[in-house]
Design an enzyme around this catalytic site. Structure first.
Site, PDB file in Angstrom:
ATOM      1  N   LEU A   1       1.168  -2.586  -3.422  1.00 20.98           N
ATOM      2  CA  LEU A   1       1.771  -2.065  -2.593  1.00 20.98           C
ATOM      3  C   LEU A   1       1.500  -0.784  -1.954  1.00 20.98           C
ATOM      4  O   LEU A   1       1.614  -0.745  -1.330  1.00 20.98           O
ATOM      5  CB  LEU A   1       3.277  -1.009  -3.140  1.00 20.98           C
ATOM      6  CG  LEU A   1       4.470  -1.718  -3.682  1.00 20.98           C
ATOM      7  CD1 LEU A   1       5.258  -0.400  -4.409  1.00 20.98           C
ATOM      8  CD2 LEU A   1       5.085  -2.733  -3.031  1.00 20.98           C
ATOM      9  N   ARG A   2      -0.320  -0.921  -2.353  1.00 23.40           N
ATOM     10  CA  ARG A   2      -0.903  -0.524  -1.265  1.00 23.40           C
ATOM     11  C   ARG A   2      -1.352  -0.204  -0.079  1.00 23.40           C
ATOM     12  O   ARG A   2      -1.881   0.121   1.229  1.00 23.40           O
ATOM     13  CB  ARG A   2      -2.370  -0.147  -1.743  1.00 23.40           C
ATOM     14  CG  ARG A   2      -3.501   0.960  -2.048  1.00 23.40           C
ATOM     15  CD  ARG A   2      -4.739   1.107  -2.215  1.00 23.40           C
ATOM     16  NE  ARG A   2      -4.589   1.356  -3.778  1.00 23.40           N
ATOM     17  CZ  ARG A   2      -5.004   1.095  -4.264  1.00 23.40           C
ATOM     18  NH1 ARG A   2      -5.262   0.518  -4.582  1.00 23.40           N
ATOM     19  NH2 ARG A   2      -4.576   2.070  -5.305  1.00 23.40           N
TER      20      ARG A   2
END
Length: 341
Positions: free
Chosen positions: A272-273
């Protein structure tokens, strides 16, 4: 001390300049990776931006640049309570730097002359609240890469050896540059950079002439050249400072969050970065533009630098990761727009 080349005087390289400005607006974006040809202004832009930014307040003599005496580590033995103003730190991390030089180590001189166990701060301490710049980052030794990964994750440098047990803050904007022909970057470190930009030599004759003209004028008389750009740099500095204050108040619609998630899913980014970086960069751009709400135009503008280095390789696609991001953005946002209509 040599006058840095003015940031506003850099010709072209708009994506690189925008990425660096956004990290100045919101350091949580996670730094910038700049890959491209030699002699394209990569290191010049880093130093120019740092010189452009407002100076920082710190306690005199604090080795980690703390703004308050209570934040200075106990081992520092800071005696002054006076706050002084100093330029934004820009620390170079050389390729051949040892781990002791990077993290800090036992002060050998004090140990031998006084018999005292004392800590000698390293480059990470000096870079706190500033920039850590690594040229040819793709050639960095693996054990230094591992060390940087740990510090980037925690924001703290920990030294446990030679009878020392030391901790100090190490929060900085990491900027790396390199030539892709000289090797690839380890995926673990690559993912730690918030934004990734690609630079190349100007292809238009007039633009190349302007680069030569400005560089020649700067080398002949750096001070006079800087004066001609003072007003433009001051204007840019005000925009950055205003954006820093405004970024926390920027409205983020629910649709923006959905756009970030849909785009990253469509591109197949891991984790999810990517979404978080995309959101922070778009919000910083909105603040810099003076907007009150994050819009799709902001997402479009930052999608490639936020996501291109997070894609899995496609050997059948010769267009490059930036082109893949652009195609996906056009297709996905176009579909959203049609559905809304």
């Amino acid at each position: 001390m040599t006058q840095p080349f003015p940031f506003s005087a850099i010709v072209g390289q708009d994506e690189m300049k925008q990425a660096m400005i956004l990290t100045a607006v919101d350091p949580r974006i996670g730094g910038v990776l700049v890959f491209g040809d030699r002699g394209t202004g990569k290191s010049t832009a880093v130093r120019a931006l740092a010189a452009l930014l407002p100076k920082i307040d710190q306690i005199e003599g604090c080795p980690v640049n703390s703004a308050r005496l209570s934040d200075c580590p106990g081992w520092a033995e800071v005696k002054s309570k006076r706050r002084v103003e100093r330029p934004m730190p820009v620390i170079d991390l050389p390729l051949g730097a040892t781990e002791d030089r990077v993290t800090g180590a036992l002060d050998i001189e004090r140990a031998l002359t006084r018999g005292e166990t004392a800590f000698e701060p390293g480059l990470l301490a000096r870079a706190n609240r500033g920039y850590l710049y690594i040229d040819e980052v793709n050639l960095l030794e693996d054990h230094i890469v591992d060390l940087l990964l740990d510090v980037a994750q925690s924001g703290e440098n920990v030294v446990e050896r030679e009878g020392l047990s030391i901790r100090h803050p190490a929060r900085f904007v990491l900027v790396g540059s390199g030539n892709p022909e000289e090797g690839e970057l380890r995926p673990q470190l690559l993912d730690r950079f918030g934004l990734s930009v690609e630079v190349e030599s100007p292809r238009e004759v007039e633009q190349r002439i302007e680069v030569i003209r400005r560089r020649d004028a700067y080398e002949r008389n750096p001070a006079d050249f800087a004066k001609t750009w003072n007003a433009e740099d001051a204007r840019l500095r005000r925009r950055i400072v205003t954006a820093r204050d405004a970024v926390a108040r920027i409205e983020t619609p629910e649709q923006t969050l959905r756009d970030c998630a849909e785009l990253c899913l469509a591109l197949g980014t891991d984790g999810l970065r990517g979404e978080l970086t995309l959101l922070r960069a778009a919000r910083a751009l909105a603040a810099f533009d003076g907007a009150a709400v994050v819009e799709r135009a902001h997402l479009r503008a930052v999608a490639a630098p936020a996501l291109r280095h997070r894609l899995r390789r496609d050997p059948l696609d010769e267009a490059g990761s930036g082109a893949r991001v652009a195609r996906t953005v056009d297709g996905l946002f176009g579909a959203f727009r049609t559905a809304a209509e």
